[in-house]
Structures are given as structure tokens and as C-alpha cells.
Scaffold this motif. Structure first.
Motif, mmCIF file in Angstrom:
data_model
loop_
_atom_site.group_PDB
_atom_site.id
_atom_site.type_symbol
_atom_site.label_atom_id
_atom_site.label_comp_id
_atom_site.label_asym_id
_atom_site.label_seq_id
_atom_site.Cartn_x
_atom_site.Cartn_y
_atom_site.Cartn_z
ATOM 1 N N LEU A 33 -10.524 -20.515 -13.626
ATOM 2 C CA LEU A 33 -9.199 -19.925 -13.454
ATOM 3 C C LEU A 33 -8.253 -20.262 -14.596
ATOM 4 O O LEU A 33 -7.170 -19.688 -14.689
ATOM 5 N N LYS A 34 -8.660 -21.209 -15.487
ATOM 6 C CA LYS A 34 -7.761 -21.651 -16.550
ATOM 7 C C LYS A 34 -8.380 -21.333 -17.909
ATOM 8 O O LYS A 34 -9.491 -21.743 -18.206
ATOM 9 N N GLY A 35 -7.654 -20.621 -18.753
ATOM 10 C CA GLY A 35 -8.177 -20.216 -20.060
ATOM 11 C C GLY A 35 -8.945 -18.905 -19.937
ATOM 12 O O GLY A 35 -9.139 -18.365 -18.852
ATOM 13 N N ARG A 36 -9.381 -18.421 -21.089
ATOM 14 C CA ARG A 36 -10.126 -17.160 -21.131
ATOM 15 C C ARG A 36 -11.577 -17.366 -20.691
ATOM 16 O O ARG A 36 -12.219 -18.350 -21.024
ATOM 17 N N VAL A 37 -12.114 -16.379 -20.003
ATOM 18 C CA VAL A 37 -13.513 -16.423 -19.589
ATOM 19 C C VAL A 37 -14.430 -16.287 -20.797
ATOM 20 O O VAL A 37 -15.431 -17.001 -20.926
ATOM 21 N N GLY A 38 -14.101 -15.356 -21.708
ATOM 22 C CA GLY A 38 -15.047 -15.000 -22.764
ATOM 23 C C GLY A 38 -16.178 -14.190 -22.139
ATOM 24 O O GLY A 38 -15.948 -13.141 -21.533
ATOM 25 N N VAL B 78 -15.909 -10.617 -20.250
ATOM 26 C CA VAL B 78 -17.028 -9.982 -19.543
ATOM 27 C C VAL B 78 -17.574 -10.973 -18.516
ATOM 28 O O VAL B 78 -17.904 -12.112 -18.858
ATOM 29 N N VAL B 79 -17.665 -10.539 -17.263
ATOM 30 C CA VAL B 79 -18.152 -11.384 -16.172
ATOM 31 C C VAL B 79 -19.395 -10.745 -15.566
ATOM 32 O O VAL B 79 -19.364 -9.590 -15.137
ATOM 33 N N LYS B 80 -20.489 -11.511 -15.558
ATOM 34 C CA LYS B 80 -21.711 -11.065 -14.885
ATOM 35 C C LYS B 80 -22.116 -12.152 -13.898
ATOM 36 O O LYS B 80 -22.317 -13.300 -14.285
ATOM 37 N N ILE B 81 -22.199 -11.778 -12.649
ATOM 38 C CA ILE B 81 -22.573 -12.742 -11.608
ATOM 39 C C ILE B 81 -23.767 -12.193 -10.839
ATOM 40 O O ILE B 81 -23.717 -11.075 -10.310
ATOM 41 N N ARG B 82 -24.834 -12.973 -10.800
ATOM 42 C CA ARG B 82 -25.966 -12.663 -9.919
ATOM 43 C C ARG B 82 -26.162 -13.872 -9.006
ATOM 44 O O ARG B 82 -26.427 -14.975 -9.466
ATOM 45 N N GLU B 83 -25.979 -13.646 -7.732
ATOM 46 C CA GLU B 83 -26.208 -14.711 -6.763
ATOM 47 C C GLU B 83 -27.134 -14.160 -5.689
ATOM 48 O O GLU B 83 -26.925 -13.070 -5.168
ATOM 49 N N ALA B 84 -28.200 -14.922 -5.405
ATOM 50 C CA ALA B 84 -29.198 -14.465 -4.448
ATOM 51 C C ALA B 84 -29.526 -15.593 -3.480
ATOM 52 O O ALA B 84 -29.574 -16.762 -3.869
ATOM 53 N N VAL C 197 -9.742 -8.893 -12.375
ATOM 54 C CA VAL C 197 -9.975 -8.332 -13.713
ATOM 55 C C VAL C 197 -8.718 -7.621 -14.182
ATOM 56 O O VAL C 197 -8.198 -6.747 -13.472
ATOM 57 N N ARG C 198 -8.241 -8.001 -15.376
ATOM 58 C CA ARG C 198 -7.048 -7.354 -15.939
ATOM 59 C C ARG C 198 -7.287 -6.970 -17.396
ATOM 60 O O ARG C 198 -8.294 -7.334 -17.988
ATOM 61 N N ASP C 199 -6.314 -6.260 -17.951
ATOM 62 C CA ASP C 199 -6.392 -5.791 -19.346
ATOM 63 C C ASP C 199 -7.641 -4.903 -19.509
ATOM 64 O O ASP C 199 -7.777 -3.926 -18.799
ATOM 65 N N LYS C 200 -8.562 -5.284 -20.420
ATOM 66 C CA LYS C 200 -9.783 -4.497 -20.625
ATOM 67 C C LYS C 200 -11.034 -5.276 -20.200
ATOM 68 O O LYS C 200 -12.135 -4.998 -20.677
ATOM 69 N N ALA C 201 -10.841 -6.242 -19.334
ATOM 70 C CA ALA C 201 -11.965 -7.067 -18.895
ATOM 71 C C ALA C 201 -12.897 -6.267 -17.980
ATOM 72 O O ALA C 201 -12.503 -5.265 -17.374
ATOM 73 N N GLN C 202 -14.151 -6.732 -17.915
ATOM 74 C CA GLN C 202 -15.158 -6.076 -17.084
ATOM 75 C C GLN C 202 -15.883 -7.120 -16.237
ATOM 76 O O GLN C 202 -16.112 -8.235 -16.697
ATOM 77 N N ALA C 203 -16.247 -6.711 -15.029
ATOM 78 C CA ALA C 203 -16.987 -7.619 -14.141
ATOM 79 C C ALA C 203 -18.038 -6.850 -13.364
ATOM 80 O O ALA C 203 -17.791 -5.734 -12.907
ATOM 81 N N GLU C 204 -19.210 -7.470 -13.240
ATOM 82 C CA GLU C 204 -20.279 -6.914 -12.404
ATOM 83 C C GLU C 204 -20.804 -8.039 -11.512
ATOM 84 O O GLU C 204 -21.220 -9.088 -12.005
ATOM 85 N N VAL C 205 -20.768 -7.813 -10.209
ATOM 86 C CA VAL C 205 -21.205 -8.828 -9.249
ATOM 87 C C VAL C 205 -22.396 -8.284 -8.469
ATOM 88 O O VAL C 205 -22.283 -7.267 -7.774
ATOM 89 N N TYR C 206 -23.518 -8.968 -8.607
ATOM 90 C CA TYR C 206 -24.742 -8.593 -7.892
ATOM 91 C C TYR C 206 -25.012 -9.671 -6.848
ATOM 92 O O TYR C 206 -25.210 -10.839 -7.183
ATOM 93 N N SER C 207 -24.980 -9.277 -5.581
ATOM 94 C CA SER C 207 -25.177 -10.237 -4.490
ATOM 95 C C SER C 207 -26.364 -9.785 -3.651
ATOM 96 O O SER C 207 -26.364 -8.667 -3.116
ATOM 97 N N GLU C 208 -27.360 -10.650 -3.535
ATOM 98 C CA GLU C 208 -28.567 -10.302 -2.774
ATOM 99 C C GLU C 208 -28.818 -11.351 -1.709
ATOM 100 O O GLU C 208 -28.878 -12.544 -2.002
ATOM 101 N N LEU C 209 -28.944 -10.897 -0.465
ATOM 102 C CA LEU C 209 -29.212 -11.830 0.635
ATOM 103 C C LEU C 209 -30.308 -11.237 1.509
ATOM 104 O O LEU C 209 -30.202 -10.092 1.969
#
Length: 312
Positions: A167-172, A201-207, A225-237
Motif C-alpha cells: 500500500l506504500k510506494g509504487r507497485v512497479g 502492473v499487477v498480476k495475482i494468481r492464487e490457487a 487501480v488508478r491512472d494507467k495501471a493494470q491488474a489481473e487477478v486469477y483465483s482458483e479454488l
């Protein structure tokens, strides 16, 4: 003060950890700056062994059977230089009836071109408990890549809880890949909270795989996600045993020119198993926004408050 002590002071200071913690004999700690162990202390029943590897450190952690570590173990992984690679390889075994709570701080306050790679394998034996709270502190430059991968094995009636927070600083760039399998009456809870801005850019895969009877699992993600940021969340259960119960909960807020996507996969392989799923993607709630603005907040301030509430 020695060079090790200086490095330890720098990374713990940037993480906001009080230095007095590391003087207390009943609190275990492990401090790693780049590829060097700059501080380590164990307590009874806890074994920590380290070995230097290329660009990093290999860690073998073990909690002996029946031992319950009372105070949270403090870990700090970081780099103060603007450029470099840090690789952490961790093998953790929590033996039968043992428990441990880890507070991990990953700090890269000056990163311009830094890659942090974590490969972990965690094994919880019968009735064991492992809590891992991971908090990241990054620079505002966005020049960092965080690539953590973990395989977690939850034994009979064992309990695994992890919280990942950035939550603090840029993700990158962040590319998370966590996978958990769970035996009979075992429980796991995997929580992700990330705030992305600029061109992050955020990529999350949690299974999670509920393989044992009466096993329980929760996958929870909160991403803004703000500005031009991108996020993809893949959740598998998946649930493959009688009375296995699971829940997937994904909430993402998008503002400005950001892009978010969520890919939930829920699979039930037994007629007595059950999984629920909940997801919401989109802008901030308009009613909440209007309520806060009616109390005198600007639209930007009200939006910030709603996003902080989501990530709390």
C-alpha cells in the motif's frame, strides 16, 4: 557500529521497525540486505539456517513439534541500492502441534531498477499453525519487480493464514503465484491487498485445493487501480472431498484509465462439497461518494477514503 549493523539499521529503519525489538531475547528475527544476512536471532524450538546463493539467500526454517512461538518472528528483506537483484529461497516446516506467527517486511525505498524474487515451499504438519503477514514498502519510482512464488502444504487440522499488503510506494510490476493444498480438517486463508497507480502492473494468481474432508479455504483479494495501471487477478479454488467448504471474494476498484480483470475458477468434484464466489469490479460506490462529499470532502479526497477503506 559495524557495517552489518549499519545495513540492518538502514533496512529496518526504512521499514519503520523499532530497533529495540531486535534487542529482546524472546523475539526471533532475521534481517537480510541484498544477499547478506545482517541480523539473526532464534528462540527455543525455532531453527533458522541460511546459506548464501547467487544474488540472494537460502533459508531453512523449522519449528519443532509441540513448540508454540509466543512472540511474532520479525523478518526483513530489503535493498538500499537503487539497482540490483535479491533472491530469497525459503523452505519452512512447521512440525506437528507447533505454531508460529511471522511479520515479514520487504523494503526497497530507493528502487529504480530492482528485482525481488521469492521462491518458497511451506509445509504444515498435523495441528500446526503458520501465520505470515507480508508488508511491502517501495519507492515512488516504480522501478521494481516483485515476483513471489509459493507452494503451501496444509496438513490435517493445520491452519495457514497469509496477508500480502502493498500500500506504500509504487507497485512497479508485481507477479504473485501462490498455491495451497489442504488435507482433512485443514484451513487456509489467503489475503491480497494492493494499491496500483501510474503505469503499475499487477498480476495475482492464487490457487487453493481442498483435498481433505471438512477442509476449509478462503481466497480474498482487494485491488485498487488508478491512472494507467493494470491488474489481473486469477483465483482458483477446488473442492474434492466431503464437506469441504470454500469461498472466493474479489473486489477491485478502477479509476481514470486503469484496467482491471478478474478470472475466478471454482470447481467442485464431490456432491457434498460447496464453494461460493463473490466479485465486484468497477468504480467507487456512488452512494458512498455522495455521502462523503455531502460532508464537505472533495471528490478526490472522498475517492481516496473509499479506496483506503477497501484496502484496509
Amino acid at each position: 557500529m559495524s557495517s552489518k549493523e549499519n545495513l540492518a539499521s538502514e533496512i529496518t529503519g526504512s521499514a519503520g521497525i523499532e530497533s529495540d525489538i531486535f534487542k529482546q531475547k524472546d523475539i526471533a528475527h532475521l534481517l537480510i540486505h541484498h544477499d547478506k544476512v545482517v541480523g539473526m536471532h532464534a528462540v527455543d524450538g525455532l531453527q533458522i539456517e541460511t546459506k548464501k546463493i547467487e544474488n540472494g539467500v537460502k533459508i531453512d526454517l523449522r519449528v519443532k513439534a509441540g513448540i508454540k512461538i509466543k512472540e511474532p518472528v520479525q523478518m526483513c528483506f530489503g535493498m538500499m541500492p537503487k539497482k540490483g537483484i535479491q533472491r530469497i529461497v525459503m523452505n519452512a516446516v512447521i512440525e506437528k502441534d507447533a505454531s508460529i506467527n511471522v511479520l515479514a517486511h520487504c523494503t526497497f525505498p530507493n528502487a529504480v531498477d530492482v528485482k525481488h524474487i521469492m521462491d518458497a515451499e511451506i509445509t504444515l504438519k498435523k495441528n500446526a499453525t503458520y501465520k505470515y503477514n507480508e508488508r511491502h514498502i517501495h519507492s515512488n519510482q516504480g522501478g521494481i519487480q516483485v515476483i513471489p512464488k509459493a507452494k503451501i502444504h496444509v496438513g490435517n487440522n493445520a491452519r495457514y493464514i497469509t496477508d500480502f499488503e502493498l500500500l506504500k510506494g509504487r507497485v512497479g510490476l508485481i507477479d504473485i503465484d501462490y498455491e495451497t493444498d489442504c488435507a482433512a480438517e485443514g484451513k487456509f486463508e489467503m489475503n491480497m491487498r494492493v494499491n496500483a497507480t501510474h503505469d503499475d502492473v499487477v498480476k495475482i494468481r492464487e490457487a487453493g485445493h481442498l483435498n481433505g474432508e471438512h477442509s476449509h479455504g478462503v481466497l480474498l483479494s482487494r485491488v485498487a487501480v488508478r491512472d494507467k495501471a493494470q491488474a489481473e487477478v486469477y483465483s482458483e479454488l477446488t473442492a474434492s472431498a466431503p464437506f469441504a467448504r470454500g469461498h472466493v471474494d474479489c473486489k477491485e476498484i478502477v479509476q481514470d484509465d486503469g484496467i482491471v480483470s478478474a478470472i475466478p475458477i471454482v470447481k467442485v468434484n464431490h456432491p457434498k462439497a460447496h464453494i461460493t464466489h463473490e466479485a465486484s469490479l468497477g468504480s467507487v460506490d456512488s452512494k458512498q461518494l455522495q455521502t462523503l462529499m455531502a460532508r464537505g470532502l472533495t471528490e478526490d479526497r472522498a475517492t481516496d477514503m473509499i479506496i483506503q477503506g477497501l484496502l484496509r
